[in-house]
Design a protein around this motif. Structure first.
Motif, PDB file in Angstrom:
ATOM      1  N   VAL A 125      -3.379  -3.347   6.192  1.00 19.54           N
ATOM      2  CA  VAL A 125      -1.940  -3.324   6.412  1.00 19.54           C
ATOM      3  C   VAL A 125      -1.684  -3.369   7.913  1.00 19.54           C
ATOM      4  O   VAL A 125      -2.539  -2.996   8.703  1.00 19.54           O
ATOM      5  CB  VAL A 125      -1.256  -2.096   5.778  1.00 19.54           C
ATOM      6  N   LEU A 164       0.849  -1.184   0.000  1.00 14.91           N
ATOM      7  CA  LEU A 164       0.000   0.000   0.000  1.00 14.91           C
ATOM      8  C   LEU A 164       0.887   1.237   0.000  1.00 14.91           C
ATOM      9  O   LEU A 164       1.855   1.314   0.753  1.00 14.91           O
ATOM     10  CB  LEU A 164      -0.896   0.007   1.243  1.00 14.91           C
ATOM     11  N   TYR A 165       0.568   2.198  -0.881  1.00 13.84           N
ATOM     12  CA  TYR A 165       1.317   3.451  -0.978  1.00 13.84           C
ATOM     13  C   TYR A 165       0.366   4.605  -0.720  1.00 13.84           C
ATOM     14  O   TYR A 165      -0.809   4.544  -1.055  1.00 13.84           O
ATOM     15  CB  TYR A 165       1.929   3.595  -2.379  1.00 13.84           C
ATOM     16  N   ASP A 166       0.889   5.690  -0.126  1.00 16.40           N
ATOM     17  CA  ASP A 166       0.043   6.864   0.076  1.00 16.40           C
ATOM     18  C   ASP A 166       0.076   7.732  -1.180  1.00 16.40           C
ATOM     19  O   ASP A 166       0.670   7.373  -2.196  1.00 16.40           O
ATOM     20  CB  ASP A 166       0.454   7.638   1.325  1.00 16.40           C
ATOM     21  N   THR A 175       4.885   7.171  -0.868  1.00 20.14           N
ATOM     22  CA  THR A 175       5.608   6.560   0.239  1.00 20.14           C
ATOM     23  C   THR A 175       4.985   5.213   0.563  1.00 20.14           C
ATOM     24  O   THR A 175       3.763   5.093   0.668  1.00 20.14           O
ATOM     25  CB  THR A 175       5.541   7.462   1.489  1.00 20.14           C
ATOM     26  N   ARG A 176       5.821   4.212   0.719  1.00 21.90           N
ATOM     27  CA  ARG A 176       5.324   2.862   1.015  1.00 21.90           C
ATOM     28  C   ARG A 176       4.845   2.807   2.461  1.00 21.90           C
ATOM     29  O   ARG A 176       5.573   3.105   3.387  1.00 21.90           O
ATOM     30  CB  ARG A 176       6.439   1.839   0.797  1.00 21.90           C
ATOM     31  N   ILE A 177       3.591   2.391   2.653  1.00 20.20           N
ATOM     32  CA  ILE A 177       3.016   2.263   3.982  1.00 20.20           C
ATOM     33  C   ILE A 177       3.331   0.891   4.555  1.00 20.20           C
ATOM     34  O   ILE A 177       3.790   0.775   5.681  1.00 20.20           O
ATOM     35  CB  ILE A 177       1.484   2.473   3.944  1.00 20.20           C
ATOM     36  N   GLY A 178       3.095  -0.142   3.805  1.00 19.78           N
ATOM     37  CA  GLY A 178       3.370  -1.498   4.258  1.00 19.78           C
ATOM     38  C   GLY A 178       2.746  -2.523   3.331  1.00 19.78           C
ATOM     39  O   GLY A 178       1.997  -2.182   2.420  1.00 19.78           O
ATOM     40  N   LEU A 237       0.621  -1.929  10.915  1.00 16.91           N
ATOM     41  CA  LEU A 237       1.462  -0.798  11.282  1.00 16.91           C
ATOM     42  C   LEU A 237       2.005  -1.019  12.686  1.00 16.91           C
ATOM     43  O   LEU A 237       1.340  -1.624  13.520  1.00 16.91           O
ATOM     44  CB  LEU A 237       0.662   0.510  11.251  1.00 16.91           C
TER      45      LEU A 237
END
Length: 82
Positions: free
Chosen positions: A60, A40-42, A46-49, A62
């Motif tokens: 995801v 998942l990317y914002d 930026t890669r979230i996870g 966190l």
């Protein structure tokens, strides 16, 4: 004659099976999707996870203040222009 045809066939197979490198030429930037898992990317890239499944939910994981938290993710869609 048979040896010539066989050698041409083997040469063509050898040339077409050579994959080369996945890196872009001239030191360009690689694509961001080199991860072997779905991620998942914002909106800024930026890669979230990685996307994981928990039961029937996709989301995801966190790490917040040392605790691992599962956050379900759903895609928001609009019917048309606002």
């Amino acid at each position: 004659m048979r040896q010539w045809v066989l050698s041409v066939l083997l040469l063509s197979v050898a040339v077409t099976s050579y994959g080369g490198s996945d890196r872009p030429p001239n030191g360009g930037t690689p694509e961001r999707n080199e991860d072997p898992v779905l991620a998942l990317y914002d909106s800024r890239g930026t890669r979230i996870g990685p996307i994981v499944s928990y039961g029937f939910l996709d989301g995801v994981t966190l790490t917040i203040n040392g605790a691992v938290v599962f956050v379900p993710v759903a895609r928001a869609q609009s019917a048309g222009p606002p």
